[in-house]
Design a protein around this motif. Structure first.
Motif, PDB file in Angstrom:
ATOM      1  N   ARG A  92     -16.139  54.845 154.353  1.00 26.40           N
ATOM      2  CA  ARG A  92     -17.104  54.622 153.277  1.00 26.40           C
ATOM      3  C   ARG A  92     -16.442  53.930 152.096  1.00 26.40           C
ATOM      4  NH1 ARG A  92     -20.280  59.667 150.738  1.00 26.40           N
ATOM      5  NH2 ARG A  92     -18.355  59.902 149.545  1.00 26.40           N
ATOM      6  N   ALA A  93     -15.202  54.338 151.804  1.00 33.29           N
ATOM      7  CA  ALA A  93     -14.480  53.702 150.711  1.00 33.29           C
ATOM      8  C   ALA A  93     -14.207  52.239 151.011  1.00 33.29           C
ATOM      9  CB  ALA A  93     -13.175  54.449 150.449  1.00 33.29           C
ATOM     10  N   ALA A  94     -13.811  51.964 152.253  1.00 31.23           N
ATOM     11  CA  ALA A  94     -13.539  50.575 152.631  1.00 31.23           C
ATOM     12  C   ALA A  94     -14.793  49.723 152.560  1.00 31.23           C
ATOM     13  CB  ALA A  94     -12.949  50.533 154.038  1.00 31.23           C
ATOM     14  N   MET A  95     -15.889  50.255 153.020  1.00 27.80           N
ATOM     15  CA  MET A  95     -17.151  49.514 152.968  1.00 27.80           C
ATOM     16  C   MET A  95     -17.582  49.281 151.519  1.00 27.80           C
ATOM     17  SD  MET A  95     -18.039  48.763 156.067  1.00 27.80           S
ATOM     18  CE  MET A  95     -16.289  48.487 156.321  1.00 27.80           C
ATOM     19  N   SER A  96     -17.289  50.254 150.666  1.00 25.15           N
ATOM     20  CA  SER A  96     -17.627  50.088 149.247  1.00 25.15           C
ATOM     21  C   SER A  96     -16.829  48.950 148.636  1.00 25.15           C
ATOM     22  CB  SER A  96     -17.348  51.384 148.477  1.00 25.15           C
ATOM     23  OG  SER A  96     -18.149  52.436 148.959  1.00 25.15           O
ATOM     24  N   LEU A  97     -15.573  48.821 149.040  1.00 22.59           N
ATOM     25  CA  LEU A  97     -14.736  47.743 148.522  1.00 22.59           C
ATOM     26  C   LEU A  97     -15.259  46.379 148.961  1.00 22.59           C
ATOM     27  CD1 LEU A  97     -11.156  49.227 149.115  1.00 22.59           C
ATOM     28  CD2 LEU A  97     -12.188  48.752 146.909  1.00 22.59           C
ATOM     29  N   LEU A  98     -15.740  46.323 150.189  1.00 25.22           N
ATOM     30  CA  LEU A  98     -16.170  45.036 150.743  1.00 25.22           C
ATOM     31  C   LEU A  98     -17.595  44.658 150.367  1.00 25.22           C
ATOM     32  CD1 LEU A  98     -14.685  45.365 154.343  1.00 25.22           C
ATOM     33  CD2 LEU A  98     -13.666  44.295 152.335  1.00 25.22           C
ATOM     34  N   SER A  99     -18.344  45.595 149.800  1.00 20.48           N
ATOM     35  CA  SER A  99     -19.771  45.345 149.540  1.00 20.48           C
ATOM     36  C   SER A  99     -20.039  44.775 148.158  1.00 20.48           C
ATOM     37  CB  SER A  99     -20.561  46.648 149.692  1.00 20.48           C
ATOM     38  OG  SER A  99     -20.133  47.590 148.716  1.00 20.48           O
TER      39      SER A  99
END
Length: 728
Positions: A34-41
């Motif tokens: 979830r953290a990684a997706m937040s960074l990429l979004s």
């Protein structure tokens, strides 16, 4: 990471006129994806600072720490070709390039770590080992590869268990019970600090020592494990850790961190509140007076005086990996920014713009990064995204202050000549294995060093020894006084009637009996051990032989008063001396054979109390010891029977009833002595033995000679020939 980024931003030779930015997410293990997706979004968000331009989307990720989390992120973000540089994920599974095309790491793959551990096992010749693993890709893959490599060397695995990821006390207890029962004393553990902490807590509870731990890099330098409570069980652990570096300025940077009252959920604020046990901001709908559970932080508290892992920069290993990861990305960006138009690596020899590039363009340059940092470390990635494998071999030792120190005792370099990758300094290694203390020492409560045992024996300075010595001397003096009385009145009827020669011999032997009891006091030596048992045995037989002769004389004297009886000529003075000499010679012969073949000797008894050395005399030959006691008992029984039979003879001729009383006291003392002797600990065993000797000696002295001394000193009118000739 923040420190390194700020250092790079000040560096004129890397990315001049370019400022690196960052976003920080705490993944808490479970929320890594979830953290990684937040960074990429955040593709559409623009940077708020007017001095900067470009999108705020993240073009590279530093992390994750765990192999499982990294595999999830790398497989999910792979299609976006966003470079991911992990600083702590070591699972060999992450080297699969088709599955993880954008994954890099500054931590070496476990393939090399398991190879290093296997060579270590082979070097020391360990052939019987145990294995424990974390319940994730890191633990399972690492243990599997390690076992595969060591079995090629002929090593056998005694047991292999998976440590529960969710704390399970019953499971942990079962695993430790297996470790405790197993004869395998070398155990390799592929685990993180948290799971290893749960294991060592149970190891401590069950007091399992003597284990040589082989540690994976995830816990070999884990400060939370090497506390005062656990260090006695983990001291000497050996493992391979990432290369260490001392990063200048990092400690000052860490100590200069300050919280912000405007960032309520900032990780810095959370850290500050936990460290100083205070609150930066009161919860909503509360007043300062009503909220008393914690004090308010001022924000100006000093980190200087706080001794925590946070401010300890002496073992920068994982942190150094972060440092290298950030610099690797910076060097890739630098090369991207220096690309000359028409000479680029992309379509039509084009270049990427540093202000507007795609993640896959950065990925291209990251694959080719290779440089040497300021600490001499070579940084680069192979075709699988793995770092150049180099390890420090760490041995956990106890410093003079009692705290743990991580001592480098070797190295492993994967790029060295085959067969020479592992180098060791064996003299610097401290093993966990237990070092057995000498017989004169015992381990302290922490089992960290040998301390001298307390030496115990019955000495002349001891209160018990002094008391017994005084009693023995009093007994000897009383006996000498009786001898003086008898000698002074040797011509009186009562002394003559009781066979003065036997009386003087008996009294002399009683003096020696009292004095020989003192040979049992003092530090045992070869001569004192040999003397105390044999001297007592011979002297006491001499006493009993004299009493036996006196008893026979009483019986013969009564028979001599009968008409036409001439029995005394068969038991005169010569025959009496012969009986005494013969009886004593038998005991002396037994003692001589005892001393020649298996003499008593001094010994150190450490079985009764571990913390004490009890100095005592070993009897040498147990049969000989019991033979001399049995012989004394046989003579005493014969003497008692004869005295008992003669107890009702006319009183004026008779001391048989006094001999009977003395023998009864003798039997009572020695029958009581046996259980007391067996149950008495240490020096009190000898004290009981001395007490038995003194008691029986006093019994003989008082019962036989007190009535005679009473008449001689206090009733002299009865000490006449006429009185003795009268019948009762």
């Amino acid at each position: 990471m923040i420190f390194t980024i700020e250092e790079i931003n000040r560096e004129p030779n890397i990315l001049p006129s370019i400022t690196l930015g960052y976003k920080v997410y705490d993944t808490c293990d479970m929320y890594a994806l979830r953290a990684a997706m937040s960074l990429l979004s955040d593709v559409g968000d623009e940077v708020q600072n007017s001095t900067c331009n470009g999108a705020a989307s993240v073009q590279a990720i530093i992390g994750e720490a765990g192999s499982l989390q990294s595999s999830i992120i790398a497989s999910s973000t792979g299609p976006f070709q966003v470079p991911i540089v992990s600083y702590f994920s070591t699972c060999t599974c992450l080297s699969e390039r088709r599955k993880y095309p954008a994954f890099f790491r500054t931590a070496p793959s476990d393939y090399f770590q398991t190879k290093a551990l296997a060579q270590l096992v082979r070097h020391f010749g360990w052939t019987w080992i145990g294995a424990l693993a974390n319940d994730d890709d890191y633990g399972r893959f690492g243990t599997q590869q390690f076992i595969e490599q060591v079995t090629e060397f002929g090593v056998c695995v005694a047991f292999s268990y998976i440590l529960p990821k969710i704390y399970n006390p019953d499971k942990i207890s079962q695993i430790v019970a297996v470790i405790k029962r197993s004869s395998a004393k070398v155990i390799v553990v592929f685990s993180r600090e948290r799971e290893m902490l749960q294991l060592v807590q149970e190891i401590t509870r069950q007091n399992v020592t003597g284990i040589q731990w082989l540690a994976s890099e995830a816990w070999i330098t884990g400060a939370v494990l090497y506390t005062e409570q656990f260090l006695p069980y983990l001291e000497g652990a050996i493992g391979f850790s990432f290369r260490r570096a001392e990063i200048p300025g990092l400690r000052e940077f860490l100590l200069g961190v300050k919280p912000s009252p405007h960032e309520g959920s900032s990780y810095t604020n959370v850290f500050w509140e936990e460290l100083f046990a205070c609150k930066l901001k009161l919860p909503e709908n509360t007043t300062e007076g009503s909220y008393t559970r914690a004090r308010l932080c001022t924000g100006s508290e000093s980190l200087e005086g706080i001794d925590t892992i946070y401010s300890d920069t002496s073992q920068l290993r994982v942190s150094y990996n972060v440092y290298k990861g950030v610099y690797a990305i910076a060097h890739a960006l630098n090369r991207l920014s220096l690309c000359e138009s028409g000479k680029g690596p992309f379509i039509n020899n084009s270049c990427a713009s540093i202000h507007n590039f795609k993640p896959w363009q950065l990925l291209h340059y990251l694959k080719e990064v290779r440089f040497t940092d300021q600490f001499g470390g070579e940084i680069g990635f192979d075709e699988n995204g793995d770092a150049i494998a180099s390890y420090d071999m760490i041995n956990c030792q106890r410093s003079t202050s009692g705290k743990v120190k991580y001592v480098q005792v070797g190295r492993f370099d994967s790029f060295a000549i085959p067969g020479q990758e592992l180098s060791l300094d064996e003299h610097s290694i401290v093993w966990t294995e237990c070092k057995k203390c000498s017989s004169d020492d015992w381990s302290n409560n922490e089992r960290t060093k040998c301390i001298p045992r307390e030496v115990e024996y019955l000495s002349f300075e001891d209160a018990t020894g002094i008391t017994l010595s005084v009693i023995a001397l009093v007994g000897a003096c009383l006996t000498v006084a009786v001898i003086a009385i008898f000698f002074r009145h040797k011509n009186t009827p009562i002394v003559k009637a009781n066979n003065s020669e036997l009386s003087f011999l008996l009294l002399s032997s009683l003096v020696m009996c009292f004095l020989c009891s003192m040979t049992f006091i003092g530090r045992p030596s070869f001569w004192s051990c040999a003397l105390r048992h044999t001297a007592f045995a011979i002297i006491f037989v001499l006493c009993v032989s004299c009493i036996l002769a006196k008893t026979v004389v009483v019986l013969m004297a009564f028979r001599a008063t009968l008409p036409n009886s001439n029995v005394m000529k068969w038991f005169g003075a010569t025959q009496q001396r012969t009986v005494i000499f013969f009886c004593t010679s038998v005991q002396a012969g037994i003692c001589v054979m005892w001393l020649v073949k298996f003499p008593p000797f001094p010994m150190k008894n450490t079985t009764y109390q571990n913390t004490k050395i009890i100095l005592e005399c070993n009897v040498g030959s147990v049969p000989a010891f019991y033979s001399v006691l049995a012989y004394i008992s046989i003579l005493s029984c014969i003497c008692f029977v004869l005295a008992f039979l003669a107890r009702k003879l006319p009183d004026k001729y008779n001391e048989a009833k006094f001999i009977t009383f003395s023998m009864l006291i003798f039997f009572a003392v020695w029958i009581t002595f046996i259980p007391a002797y067996v149950s008495s600990p240490g020096k009190y065993t000898v004290a009981v033995e001395i007490f038995a000797i003194l008691s029986s000696s006093f019994g003989l002295l008082l019962c036989i000679f007190t009535p005679k001394c009473f008449i001689i000193l206090l009733r002299p009118e009865k000490n006449t020939k006429r009185m003795l000739m009268n019948k009762c």
